[in-house]
Design an enzyme around this catalytic site. Structure first.
Site, short mmCIF file in Angstrom:
data_model
loop_
_atom_site.label_atom_id
_atom_site.label_comp_id
_atom_site.label_asym_id
_atom_site.label_seq_id
_atom_site.Cartn_x
_atom_site.Cartn_y
_atom_site.Cartn_z
N ASP A 33 0.98 -1.25 0.25
CA ASP A 33 -0.21 -0.17 0.19
C ASP A 33 0.56 1.36 0.06
OD1 ASP A 33 -1.51 -1.24 0.28
OD2 ASP A 33 -2.83 -1.24 1.98
N ALA A 34 1.58 1.02 0.89
CA ALA A 34 2.99 2.34 1.18
C ALA A 34 2.88 2.34 -0.65
CB ALA A 34 4.07 2.17 1.59
N GLU A 35 3.99 1.67 -0.79
CA GLU A 35 4.15 1.53 -2.20
C GLU A 35 3.22 2.80 -3.27
OE1 GLU A 35 7.90 -1.32 -3.39
OE2 GLU A 35 6.11 -2.08 -2.98
N ASP A 37 0.66 4.30 -2.48
CA ASP A 37 0.87 5.69 -1.69
C ASP A 37 1.88 6.76 -2.48
OD1 ASP A 37 -1.53 5.34 -0.86
OD2 ASP A 37 -0.60 4.56 0.95
N SER A 82 -36.29 -7.31 -13.46
CA SER A 82 -35.79 -8.22 -11.90
C SER A 82 -36.03 -9.81 -12.28
CB SER A 82 -36.21 -7.32 -10.56
OG SER A 82 -38.21 -8.11 -10.56
N LEU A 83 -35.80 -10.42 -11.93
CA LEU A 83 -35.69 -11.81 -11.84
C LEU A 83 -37.51 -12.22 -10.62
CD1 LEU A 83 -31.53 -12.71 -11.55
CD2 LEU A 83 -33.07 -12.64 -13.52
N GLU A 113 -24.22 -18.03 -11.77
CA GLU A 113 -23.67 -17.72 -10.82
C GLU A 113 -24.31 -17.05 -9.40
OE1 GLU A 113 -23.95 -13.79 -13.15
OE2 GLU A 113 -24.39 -15.21 -14.54
N LYS A 115 -25.88 -14.91 -6.93
CA LYS A 115 -26.25 -13.72 -6.72
C LYS A 115 -26.09 -12.54 -5.26
CE LYS A 115 -31.03 -12.36 -7.03
NZ LYS A 115 -31.37 -10.87 -5.55
N ASP A 117 -26.16 -9.77 -2.84
CA ASP A 117 -26.79 -9.44 -2.25
C ASP A 117 -26.20 -7.33 -2.12
OD1 ASP A 117 -29.27 -8.31 -1.49
OD2 ASP A 117 -28.88 -9.50 1.25
N ARG A 136 -30.07 1.03 -10.59
CA ARG A 136 -31.71 0.61 -11.15
C ARG A 136 -32.86 1.59 -11.35
NH1 ARG A 136 -35.74 -2.55 -9.76
NH2 ARG A 136 -36.34 -4.18 -11.45
N TYR A 221 -19.82 -6.15 -9.24
CA TYR A 221 -19.11 -7.55 -9.95
C TYR A 221 -20.12 -7.29 -11.52
CZ TYR A 221 -16.77 -9.45 -5.96
OH TYR A 221 -15.39 -9.80 -5.27
N LYS A 311 -33.88 -18.77 -4.80
CA LYS A 311 -33.16 -18.09 -2.94
C LYS A 311 -32.24 -19.10 -2.49
CE LYS A 311 -34.13 -13.64 -3.43
NZ LYS A 311 -34.95 -12.86 -2.63
N CYS A 403 -17.26 -2.28 36.03
CA CYS A 403 -16.40 -2.56 34.59
C CYS A 403 -16.65 -4.45 35.70
CB CYS A 403 -15.55 -2.10 34.16
SG CYS A 403 -14.00 -3.21 32.90
N CYS A 406 -12.42 -4.90 35.16
CA CYS A 406 -11.73 -4.24 36.14
C CYS A 406 -12.24 -3.59 37.61
CB CYS A 406 -10.68 -3.04 35.45
SG CYS A 406 -11.28 -1.69 34.94
N CYS A 421 -16.25 1.80 30.46
CA CYS A 421 -14.97 1.68 31.65
C CYS A 421 -14.12 3.06 31.30
CB CYS A 421 -14.36 0.76 31.49
SG CYS A 421 -13.16 0.31 32.59
N CYS A 426 -7.61 -0.95 32.86
CA CYS A 426 -8.23 -1.87 32.48
C CYS A 426 -8.04 -2.65 30.98
CB CYS A 426 -10.03 -1.60 32.16
SG CYS A 426 -10.89 -2.76 31.57
S1 IVH Z 1 -29.48 -11.29 -13.73
C1 IVH Z 1 -32.34 -9.80 -16.68
N1 IVH Z 1 -26.53 -11.33 -11.79
O1 IVH Z 1 -30.99 -9.73 -8.43
C2 IVH Z 1 -31.07 -9.85 -15.68
N2 IVH Z 1 -28.48 -10.23 -11.37
O2 IVH Z 1 -33.26 -9.78 -8.93
C3 IVH Z 1 -31.38 -9.30 -14.35
N3 IVH Z 1 -28.14 -9.78 -9.17
O3 IVH Z 1 -31.63 -6.59 -9.75
C4 IVH Z 1 -30.23 -9.68 -13.51
N4 IVH Z 1 -26.42 -10.78 -8.35
O4 IVH Z 1 -29.56 -6.70 -8.52
C5 IVH Z 1 -28.25 -11.60 -11.79
N5 IVH Z 1 -25.24 -12.30 -11.07
C6 IVH Z 1 -26.46 -12.19 -11.18
C7 IVH Z 1 -26.72 -10.90 -10.21
C8 IVH Z 1 -28.01 -10.45 -9.95
C9 IVH Z 1 -27.13 -10.52 -8.06
C10 IVH Z 1 -29.60 -8.92 -8.43
C11 IVH Z 1 -29.43 -7.79 -9.16
C12 IVH Z 1 -31.61 -7.75 -9.94
C13 IVH Z 1 -31.94 -9.01 -8.62
C14 IVH Z 1 -32.98 -9.67 -9.96
#
Ligand code: IVH
Length: 662
Positions: A33-35, A37, A82-83, A113, A115, A117, A136, A221, A311, A403, A406, A421, A426
């Site tokens: 990290d120092a290098e 910086d 969304s999915l 992949e 998912k 959060d 989004r 990601y 899920k 405490c 101590c 404390c 302590c």
């Molecule tokens: S694909 C049409 N891939 O999950 C394809 N979503 O309910 C749309 N999410 O809004 C998304 N990891 O925020 C995709 N590897 C992944 C994901 C991912 C997390 C989230 C994303 C999306 C929600 C879907």
């Protein structure tokens, strides 16, 4: 000459880009990290001296934006849908059956992949440069968060691609360890905690002040690559590979699955590893790999028919609070902890949960004997979500008046959540403060874990963090489970920590309310530990974000003779007490050129210079037409005359401070 400078600038930028990539995308740094910086400082200095070669996509320019009043709404290139969810194997089987039906049983692959959060974001590039980042939002229209997205180091500002335009969509996340550190700091500052890493990532991305987003260390990601709002490559798997080649961070935990059984195996695998991932996941996403097949399957109004979110169950369980005790932390904070009837939460036995502080206990209304819902999330220690049923014969918890370690008195300051404390000697506080001092991101003394610190403190070898710097090999090898090799390594790491920059030293000291961010601000503003220690509350509060509470914490700390002694011993140990002030882009004095003359009533010359620079201004030696202000103190001579002659504004020290705090 200028060609040489330009070449050197580009070299430095390329070097820094590569190291950012190695560190933030591949998680495999090649330099310390120092290098890093040091290279960054070189680049900044050269850029300062040659503003004609400024470049918006320079690695020095991630936190360049000014605070805003709000976010501008922008329409997405195509809807961010969304999915649909599969909550159990049956629902996943049903999804697979529908896919096979619609594809008339032609073979297909799933790209699976994690998912993550977090929250999704679309990032558009034009001619290889990041142009626009959009949240989004409602899927059709999101908010322009470009300035904040630029602070995410995993996102390249520049990409080598022949495509004139493309878009990468992906997930913004906060790593669990950054989430824990953020909440710990918020708690110390008396601010409410974030509930989970997703909320804090979302909050951080929508900060009006990009430097705050930068301090939150978000990650990104990538999982979709689009041109004109449509998938660009013939297969999803291929697009993941191509994004990786372009320098985006693509999650390595993915698998191409030939059918449902392989997909189920992948899900089971990921669920088992859930705790090992540095970020929170809430399941697996499976997508039909071929884009042609995706088109055949099409979309409903809400979600694609070619993808599903599998899920994982929430990591919550019910159990009984058998008792509530307290733990003493580094700053002497007494943290109430619920001792639970052991319960298994997604494979891990949980027998304790943090209750944070008295206010939290009150908010939850929890008492000993109650049935509660607990959750494992980003925190290391699980937390109590809510009371499910009041226990028979329940009894309230009372914060002890002394405490538990101590026996010293405890007190709770007004307006603060924490009870502390007050005994600075302590042993519990000492152990915690050594651990904090040595921890990653602070002084980085690898090997200095709690097993070692417990022994060092219990045997009286370490009575303050300064003692670390006089530890001898024999002392370490005399301890349990300490071979010569590991002892030598620890000493080596202690030795190396002497080089850690001032912000880390400041953070390591455990000054009340001074965590990583405040330490950085103070170091940038004052330039040296001595300046900070000698600044009174008024001076301290000129620094950004330093209010009465923080300045009181700092003042109190340096007032104590024990702490002053500690500082002197650390100085003797050769720790870094000065700091090269970073130029602040977008500071209050940005673009202003100052000249200092005469003796100012309070500030030293260095002090005034450091502050002006910390606010983005520049200090030069002689008065010219370019000078914006002359700051004149007592016995100002020829410079004052020259300024008056040229019509340059003359400020007193008071005027200067007023100007900076406007
Ligand atoms: S694909 C049409 N891939 O999950 C394809 N979503 O309910 C749309 N999410 O809004 C998304 N990891 O925020 C995709 N590897 C992944 C994901 C991912 C997390 C989230 C994303 C999306 C929600 C879907």
């Amino acid at each position: 000459m200028s060609e040489a400078v330009h070449k050197r600038l580009e070299e430095l930028r390329d070097q820094l880009r590569r190291h950012e990539y190695l560190y933030y995308v591949l998680d495999n740094p090649a330099i310390t990290d120092a290098e890093f910086d040091r290279l960054m400082r070189q680049l900044r200095q050269l850029e300062d001296e040659h503003p004609e070669y400024a470049s918006p996509d320079s690695p020095s320019n991630r936190v360049g934006g000014k605070p805003r009043e709000g976010f501008v709404k922008v329409r997405h290139s195509s809807a961010m849908l969304s999915l649909d969810n599969a909550l159990n194997d049956g629902e996943l089987r049903e999804f697979d059956r529908r896919v096979r039906n619609l594809l008339e049983d032609r073979p297909h692959l799933y790209a699976a992949e994690l998912k993550l959060d977090g929250l999704s974001m679309a990032v558009q590039y034009e001619n290889g440069r990041m142009r626009l980042a959009i949240t989004r939002g409602d899927g059709e229209v999101g908010e322009d968060v470009t300035e904040n997205a630029r602070t995410i180091h995993a996102l390249p500002l520049r990409v080598d691609s022949t495509l004139p335009r493309f878009e990468v969509r992906g997930e913004v996340v906060m790593l669990k360890r950054h989430f824990d550190a953020l909440n710990a700091e918020r708690e110390r500052q008396g601010l409410p905690r974030y509930a989970n890493p997703r909320n804090s990532a979302a909050g951080s991305l929508r900060m009006l002040e990009p430097s705050v987003t930068a301090s939150r260390k978000l990650d990104f990601y990538a999982y979709q690559f689009l041109v004109d709002g449509k998938a660009h490559f013939p297969g999803h798997w291929e697009s993941l590979d191509r994004m990786k080649e372009l320098g985006f961070k693509v999650n390595p935990h993915r698998r191409q699955c030939a059918g449902l059984e392989e997909l189920l195996a992948f899900c089971a695998d990921c669920e088992g590893k859930r705790d090992e991932y540095p970020y929170e996941i809430d399941g697996v996403v499976a997508k039909v790999d071929s884009i042609a097949q995706q088109q055949t399957l099409g979309w409903t109004a809400k979600a694609p028919r070619w993808a599903i979110a599998i899920k994982f169950p929430a990591r919550q369980e019910e159990t009984i609070v058998e008792d509530i005790g307290v733990q003493v932390g580094r700053t002497g904070t007494l943290t109430p902890v619920a001792f639970l009837k052991p319960v298994t939460v997604s494979g891990v036995t949980v027998s304790r949960a943090t209750l944070h502080n008295e206010d939290e206990i009150e908010r939850l209304g929890v008492q000993i004997g109650d049935r509660v819902l607990i959750e494992r999330s980003g925190d290391v220690i699980p937390k109590v979500v809510r009371v499910v049923a009041e226990g028979e014969g329940r009894r309230p918890f009372r914060m002890p008046s002394h405490c538990p370690v101590c026996g010293g008195e405890v007190s709770r300051a007004e307006g603060e959540a924490a009870t502390r404390c007050v005994n600075t000697n302590c042993p519990a506080r000492l152990k915690e403060s050594v651990l904090h001092f040595a921890s990653r991101g602070v002084m980085d003394i690898d090997g200095m874990g709690s097993a070692l610190v417990d022994q060092l403190v219990d045997r009286g070898l370490v009575k303050s963090v300064a003692d670390l710097y006089s530890l001898k090999l024999e002392q370490l090898t005399s301890l349990d489970r300490m071979g010569e090799k590991s002892a030598a390594r620890v000493l080596d790491n202690i030795e190396r920590s002497r080089k850690q920059p001032l912000p880390r030293v400041l953070n390591g000291l455990g000054i009340p309310f001074v965590g990583e961010r405040t330490a950085q601000i103070l170091a940038d503003h004052f330039g040296s530990l001595d300046e900070i220690a000698s600044a009174g509350p008024e001076k301290l509060q000129v620094a950004e974000e330093v209010g009465p509470k923080v300045s009181q914490g700092i003042g109190g700390f340096f007032h104590e003779s024990r702490n002053r002694e500690l500082i002197e011993r650390l100085r003797e140990a050769g720790l870094q007490f000065t700091h090269q002030v970073r130029r602040v882009v977008g500071g209050k004095l940005e673009g202003k050129v100052f000249v200092l003359t005469g003796t100012l009533p309070n500030l030293t010359r260095e002090d005034a210079k450091a502050r002006i620079e910390a606010a983005g201004g520049k200090v030069t030696d002689s008065v010219s037409k370019k000078t914006s202000y002359l700051v004149a103190g007592e016995a100002a001579g020829s410079k004052l005359a020259k300024a008056q002659q040229l019509g340059v504004a003359v400020l007193s020290e008071e005027d200067l401070i007023a100007l900076m705090s406007q």
